[in-house]
Design an enzyme around this catalytic site. Structure first.
Site, PDB file in Angstrom:
ATOM      1  CG  ASP A 160     -44.195  36.137 -44.995  1.00  0.00           C
ATOM      2  OD1 ASP A 160     -43.402  36.698 -44.205  1.00  0.00           O
ATOM      3  OD2 ASP A 160     -45.268  36.672 -45.369  1.00  0.00           O
ATOM      4  CB  SER A 161     -38.428  36.784 -43.958  1.00  0.00           C
ATOM      5  OG  SER A 161     -38.226  35.666 -43.114  1.00  0.00           O
ATOM      6  CG  ASP A 176     -44.965  34.389 -41.275  1.00  0.00           C
ATOM      7  OD1 ASP A 176     -45.994  34.809 -40.724  1.00  0.00           O
ATOM      8  OD2 ASP A 176     -44.037  35.129 -41.668  1.00  0.00           O
ATOM      9  CE  LYS A 230     -44.518  36.129 -38.029  1.00  0.00           C
ATOM     10  NZ  LYS A 230     -45.038  37.055 -39.065  1.00  0.00           N
ATOM     11  CD  GLU A 283     -46.994  40.303 -42.226  1.00  0.00           C
ATOM     12  OE1 GLU A 283     -46.087  39.576 -42.611  1.00  0.00           O
ATOM     13  OE2 GLU A 283     -47.377  41.319 -42.870  1.00  0.00           O
ATOM     14  CD  GLU A 318     -41.346  43.420 -39.337  1.00  0.00           C
ATOM     15  OE1 GLU A 318     -42.128  42.458 -39.283  1.00  0.00           O
ATOM     16  OE2 GLU A 318     -40.587  43.633 -40.303  1.00  0.00           O
TER      17      GLU A 318
HETATM   18  O1  KIV Z   1     -41.347  36.498 -42.032  1.00  0.00           O
HETATM   19  C1  KIV Z   1     -40.628  36.727 -41.064  1.00  0.00           C
HETATM   20  O2  KIV Z   1     -39.462  36.327 -40.994  1.00  0.00           O
HETATM   21  C2  KIV Z   1     -41.206  37.502 -39.973  1.00  0.00           C
HETATM   22  C3  KIV Z   1     -40.260  38.013 -38.943  1.00  0.00           C
HETATM   23  C4  KIV Z   1     -39.525  39.151 -39.498  1.00  0.00           C
HETATM   24  C5  KIV Z   1     -40.935  38.328 -37.675  1.00  0.00           C
HETATM   25  O3  KIV Z   1     -42.360  37.740 -39.951  1.00  0.00           O
END
Ligand code: KIV
Length: 266
Positions: A52-53, A91, A119, A121, A183
């Site tokens: 989600d970056s 994510d 993933k 968080e 992180e």
């Molecule tokens: O969203 C993302 O790119 C991430 C990475 C920084 C691990 O969660």
């Protein structure tokens, strides 16, 4: 038919990744589009993360807090067309795992879009075990949590945070996660967590003792000269390279030297 075979291969690889702890270092990179996925597939990275970056590097926001499920699925679909047999982790964006039923529904949407795992968080062991019980492989993520933290800084220096992160790591492992992203924490805490859990840890700003490393691809490529945190190593300066190419094109269009003879149809 082809795509379901590829997906079965990738799902198999997700299971195998857990067994790579102490065997070899894992390479994970973020990816948001088809062409980059094709490059990763050619090079052969271990895991692709559709992170989600993308809210920051693709959409230009200052946080990941506005990213939606629909946006994530759009990018997962694009990436899955180029990823070959590299496993894809999708994510889960903010609010998409508010409770375990919502999490399962959204995780299944990720899988339908082409992800092989998700993933999530933060410290949500119950949700993780619920997803795993329903057949969705889960990657945990502790330390700095961009979806909920107010600022981007190192966490885990205070004794209470240090102990909390160790506890969270162990419980996320016990909930069934197949890997754990850590992180922005001190390197020695990254080492302790890595030695504590039996699943591979994948660090971003968590030091060299992690079982693997992940970076945001745009950071590794040097796409933004204004963004350079300590943990990022730039392997290229694409900002300058792309700027040069655009400048050259602009000049040739303005002075009439593009298109040349070989660029036109008879
Ligand atoms: O969203 C993302 O790119 C991430 C990475 C920084 C691990 O969660």
């Amino acid at each position: 038919m082809v795509s379901s075979n590829i997906s079965a291969t990738r799902a198999h690889k997700i299971n195998d990744i857990q067994n790579l702890k102490n065997m070899k270092k894992l390479v994970m990179l973020t990816c948001y589009d088809y062409q980059m996925a094709k490059i990763f597939s050619t090079v052969g990275v271990d895991i692709i993360l559709v992170g989600d970056s993308l809210g920051m590097v693709f959409q230009g926001d200052s946080t990941t807090k506005n990213v939606t499920m629909e946006q994530m699925l759009y990018h997962v679909e694009a990436v899955s067309k180029g990823a070959g047999n590299i496993p894809i982790v999708g994510d889960m964006p903010i609010h998409s795992y508010a409770d375990k039923e919502i999490a399962l529904e959204n995780a299944q949407r990720f899988v339908e879009a082409g992800a092989d795992a998700i993933k999530l968080e933060g410290y949500f062991p119950e949700t993780i075990s619920y997803l795993v019980e329903h057949g969705v492989p889960v990657q945990g993520h502790i330390g700095l949590l961009p979806q909920t933290y107010e600022s981007f800084k190192v966490v885990g220096r205070k004794p209470e945070d240090h102990d909390r992160l160790l506890k969270e790591a162990k419980e996320i492992e016990q909930a069934g996660a197949f890997t754990l992203v850590i992180e922005s924490i001190p390197e020695l805490l990254g080492k302790e967590i890595t030695e504590l859990v039996n699943i591979p840890t994948i660090g971003i700003g968590a030091g060299k003792f992690c079982d693997g490393q992940v970076l945001v691809i745009n950071d590794l490529l040097g796409m933004d000269p204004d963004f350079h945190p300590k943990f990022v190593k730039r392997y290229a300066n694409l900002f300058d390279i792309i700027s040069e190419s655009v400048r050259a094109f602009k000049k040739e269009v303005k002075n009439g030297t593009y298109p040349e003879k070989e660029n036109v149809y008879e």
